[in-house]
Design an enzyme around this catalytic site. Structure first.
Site, PDB file in Angstrom:
ATOM      1  N   GLY A   1      67.547  57.853  29.891  1.00  0.00           N
ATOM      2  CA  GLY A   1      67.615  57.197  29.431  1.00  0.00           C
ATOM      3  C   GLY A   1      66.858  57.466  28.350  1.00  0.00           C
ATOM      4  CB  THR A   2      65.897  59.543  26.324  1.00  0.00           C
ATOM      5  OG1 THR A   2      65.608  59.754  27.698  1.00  0.00           O
ATOM      6  CG2 THR A   2      65.029  60.405  25.462  1.00  0.00           C
ATOM      7  CB  VAL A   3      64.782  56.466  21.581  1.00  0.00           C
ATOM      8  CG1 VAL A   3      65.458  55.190  22.043  1.00  0.00           C
ATOM      9  CG2 VAL A   3      63.279  56.383  21.813  1.00  0.00           C
TER      10      VAL A   3
ATOM     11  CB  SER B   1      62.528  58.914  27.682  1.00  0.00           C
ATOM     12  OG  SER B   1      63.363  58.601  28.768  1.00  0.00           O
TER      13      SER B   1
ATOM     14  CG  MET C   1      69.074  60.377  23.318  1.00  0.00           C
ATOM     15  SD  MET C   1      70.462  59.723  24.259  1.00  0.00           S
ATOM     16  CE  MET C   1      69.613  58.799  25.494  1.00  0.00           C
TER      17      MET C   1
END
Length: 534
Positions: free
Chosen positions: A353-355, A372, A435
């Protein structure tokens, strides 16, 4: 009257050109946060810190105040790496997990939570390389948290998906706060709905005023520790007080004249470098060639098999990074690639899940940053009255004591989030990243092949349809893949599944700097992405 996620006609993005500054993120408001900081006299590092804090508010489906973070930055002609991932709590032991009957670390609850590193990363970057006061950098995120903002389309879709899953799976008092904060009206917010979190704003204010000391040793730390104790968690005061980010030397390999950089383990960036080492022994003839795809897939599978076996906290690794990246080992692995798909196995490197977002300023400073919670919102634990959603990075730990990545107190787990950077002849080409959990090294590799081997422009290199190795010979591809390519890959023994959902294929950004200082940006078409510049 319309669906913001449905498109009747093909849409395309053009590479963005600018001179004075550029910020590429998965959220338009976050990109504006960064560019405003640059316009106020901040540098690329200041912009990165401001964006990182802003995204905890604007895209909580992927990250939060309780996240981990990594960065590669280019400053005054030199690369720096920062690892701000947390370790397992002192009281979280393998023996205890077995006593409680766990065969693997569950994705939700305290067992999956390691010490959050993101707030410390912001302060560390600001203190060493920033030029604006730290508290100014968090002002935009505090404002959005307190006043609210309209939720963007892709984020809303992810939010609603998480809500449906959490409603089924998260039971008990420990998860009550998640629903109070992220579904205050009994549902996840819809596209364009205004969402805010006053507790989140106050926590960011506290972090800004104390340079995150409050998070690790003050009032916020006590709230984390108190909730942990009350609900069966494992944190002790020493876990938080002792945490510090680590400055590390980035790892690099030369690929067709470009130096590609990743951070050393516990991150999985080394997988990208191992795959590139294998591929540079092949001629990549053209982009839409079945042989090119076959070689990419096979190289990635071999590198990933090694990574999954050997990567863990670098202090605990039983195999050296040098051996994994040696030319001899690359040759050994390359020789395994033939005409047909392999069932990949880890090799023997003992013998040989992550930016995600990117920032750049007019002075040549550039930052590749990733932050993240891991699986969407993370562990499902939100500390009451703080807005702090805690990541679930500990899920990566193994409970098999024979495994390299086996759980151990104060040990950092295998980490999926990886920032990337490209240089050539010691000059910055630019920051890049994709990501998406275990998709990340696969996205990095495909982006690099697109940009370096096939000479696609920064936007096209991100637009190109992606594939994802799932396991064994199973490959998932986006629906835009040419049919003849898929037929040829099937003939080579690959088991192909066409996915109608592009959310599984990562989200990337890239900023390219020319010799004369012009910035050229590409941004992810699979997200709410935006580039701001001036």
């Amino acid at each position: 009257m319309f669906d913001p996620l449905k498109f009747a006609y093909p849409s395309k993005r053009i590479p963005i050109y600018a001179k004075n500054g550029m910020v590429a993120t998965t959220n338009p408001l976050a990109s504006e946060i960064g560019i405003d900081i640059l316009k106020k006299g901040g540098n690329a590092i200041d912009a990165a810190v401001a964006v990182a804090a802003g995204l905890t508010v604007l895209e909580p489906t992927s990250n939060g105040i309780g996240s981990d973070a990594f960065a590669i930055l280019y400053k005054d002609g030199k690369l720096y790496g920062l690892n701000s991932s947390g370790y397992a709590p002192k009281n979280l032991t393998l023996e205890l997990m077995k006593e409680k009957g766990f065969e693997k670390i569950p994705p939700y609850g305290w067992e999956s939570v390691t010490v959050p590193g993101a707030p410390a990363a912001w302060v560390t970057l600001s203190d060493r390389f920033g030029v604006l006061p730290f508290e100014r950098l968090l002002e935009p995120s505090i404002k959005y948290a307190s006043e609210g903002f309209p939720v963007s389309p892709v984020t809303a879709k992810s939010w609603q998906s998480a809500f449906k899953r959490y409603k089924k799976e998260l039971k008990g008092e420990i998860f009550k706060t998640w629903f109070e904060v992220f579904a205050p009206n009994g549902n996840a917010p819809d596209v364009g709905e205004i969402w805010k979190s006053t507790h989140h704003a106050k926590t960011l204010e506290s972090i800004a005023q104390t340079k995150a000391k409050n998070f690790y040793s003050g009032e916020l730390a006590q709230k984390i520790l108190s909730f942990s104790k009350k609900t069966g968690g494992y944190f002790c005061q020493e876990d938080l007080e002792s945490f510090e980010p680590i400055w590390v030397e980035p790892l690099g390999v030369n690929y067709r004249g470009f130096d590609v950089w990743e951070l050393p383990p516990n991150g999985q960036g080394i997988i990208v470098l191992m795959a590139l080492n294998i591929l540079k022994g092949f001629e990549m003839r053209c982009k839409e060639d079945p042989e090119s795809y076959h070689k990419q897939i096979e190289a990635l599978k071999l590198a990933f098999s090694d990574g999954l076996k050997y990567i863990t906290d670098i202090e605990e690794m039983k195999v050296s990074v040098e051996s994994l990246l040696s030319e001899e080992y690359a040759n050994q692995r390359r020789n395994l690639i033939g005409e047909y798909a392999l069932l990949p196995k880890a090799g023997d490197p003992y013998s040989g899940g992550t930016v995600y977002f990117a920032t750049a300023d007019k002075d040549g400073n550039m930052v590749s940053f990733i932050q993240s919670n891991y699986m969407g919102f993370g562990s499902g634990i939100v500390v009451p009255n703080t807005g702090i959603s805690l990541q679930n990075r500990g899920t990566s730990f193994s409970l098999n004591e024979e495994d390299h990545n086996c759980l151990k107190p104060l040990k950092r787990p295998y980490h999926t989030i990886i920032p990337g950077f490209i240089t050539k002849e010691n000059k910055a080409i630019g920051p890049f990243g994709v990501m998406g959990g275990y998709m990340q090294p696969q996205g990095h590799l495909q982006f690099l092949n697109n940009f370096i081997d096939f000479h696609l422009n920064p936007q096209a290199a991100l637009d190109a349809p992606r594939w994802q190795w799932v396991k064994g010979k199973e490959i998932m591809v986006e629906k835009e893949f040419p049919k003849y390519i898929l037929e040829s890959l099937i003939d080579k023994g690959h088991q192909i599944e066409v996915s109608l959902n592009s959310s599984n294929f990562g989200r990337g950004q890239f900023i390219y700097r020319t010799e004369d200082g012009v910035l050229i940006g590409g941004t992810e078409p699979r997200a709410d992405s935006n580039i701001s510049c001036f």
